[in-house]
Write an enzyme that holds these catalytic residues in place. Sequence first.
Site, mmCIF file in Angstrom:
data_model
loop_
_atom_site.group_PDB
_atom_site.id
_atom_site.type_symbol
_atom_site.label_atom_id
_atom_site.label_comp_id
_atom_site.label_asym_id
_atom_site.label_seq_id
_atom_site.Cartn_x
_atom_site.Cartn_y
_atom_site.Cartn_z
ATOM 1 N N GLU A 17 23.991 54.523 -1.175
ATOM 2 C CA GLU A 17 23.584 55.929 -1.105
ATOM 3 C C GLU A 17 24.681 56.815 -0.535
ATOM 4 O O GLU A 17 25.700 56.332 -0.032
ATOM 5 C CB GLU A 17 22.305 56.033 -0.245
ATOM 6 C CG GLU A 17 21.153 55.260 -0.861
ATOM 7 C CD GLU A 17 19.832 55.467 -0.156
ATOM 8 O OE1 GLU A 17 19.833 55.892 1.026
ATOM 9 O OE2 GLU A 17 18.801 55.203 -0.798
ATOM 10 N N CYS A 69 22.242 53.228 -8.046
ATOM 11 C CA CYS A 69 21.170 52.228 -7.978
ATOM 12 C C CYS A 69 21.755 50.812 -8.026
ATOM 13 O O CYS A 69 22.869 50.596 -8.533
ATOM 14 C CB CYS A 69 20.221 52.384 -9.159
ATOM 15 S SG CYS A 69 19.174 53.834 -9.106
ATOM 16 N N GLU A 125 20.914 48.324 -9.895
ATOM 17 C CA GLU A 125 21.098 47.810 -11.261
ATOM 18 C C GLU A 125 22.440 48.245 -11.827
ATOM 19 O O GLU A 125 23.180 47.472 -12.425
ATOM 20 C CB GLU A 125 19.970 48.323 -12.171
ATOM 21 C CG GLU A 125 18.581 47.860 -11.777
ATOM 22 C CD GLU A 125 17.872 48.781 -10.783
ATOM 23 O OE1 GLU A 125 18.557 49.394 -9.932
ATOM 24 O OE2 GLU A 125 16.637 48.868 -10.862
ATOM 25 N N CYS A 171 18.715 53.950 -15.078
ATOM 26 C CA CYS A 171 19.185 52.558 -15.170
ATOM 27 C C CYS A 171 18.729 51.905 -16.474
ATOM 28 O O CYS A 171 19.452 51.083 -17.041
ATOM 29 C CB CYS A 171 18.717 51.752 -13.966
ATOM 30 S SG CYS A 171 19.642 52.180 -12.476
#
Length: 137
Positions: free
Chosen positions: A50, A59, A61, A97
Site C-alpha cells: 500500500e 494488490c 495478485e 486484478c
Amino acid sequence: MSAVPAATLEHLLAEAVTASQRAYCPHSDFPVGAALLTAEGAVVHGCNVENISYGLTNCAERSALFAAVSQGLLPRSFTAMAIHAPGVPLISPCGACRQVLLELMAPDATIVCSGSEPGRTRTWTLAELLPGAFEDF
Ligand code: THU
C-alpha cells in the site's frame, strides 16, 4: 473440475498464507497474499503493497504476476494462483486484478481462494471470474 490436482492447490494456498504475512498494509490493515504456480512447478509470491496515496496500492495478485514476469517467466504460462486474506471469511479478487489475471495467466488457469474460515475455499476459472471480458491478445 480443475486441471490442477487438489493437493497442488492446497499446497499453493499454504504458500499464499505465507505471502500474506509479508503484506505492507498499514492503511487498510487488510493483508492479502498470492501464490502463482508456473508451468515448471515453481511458485512466485505476491502481497499487497500500500501507499499513503491510496490509489498507488498494488494488490497481491498483481504483485505476484508482475514479479513473475519481471523474473523472466513467460506470460500465459502460469497454471494456477492461490489467494488468501485472513481478514474475511473468503477473499474474491478485485475487478482490476481479474482483468490482469485474464491477460497474464494461462487460458485454462485455476484461481483458488481462502480466508479466515478454516477449510473454506472457492475455485474459479478465468471465464467465471470475468465473463464477457475485454480481450484483444
Ligand atoms: N487487495 C488485494 O491485495 N487483493 C484483492 O483481491 C482485494 C484487495 C488489497 C488492496 C488493499 O491493500 C487492501 O487489500 C484493501 O482493499
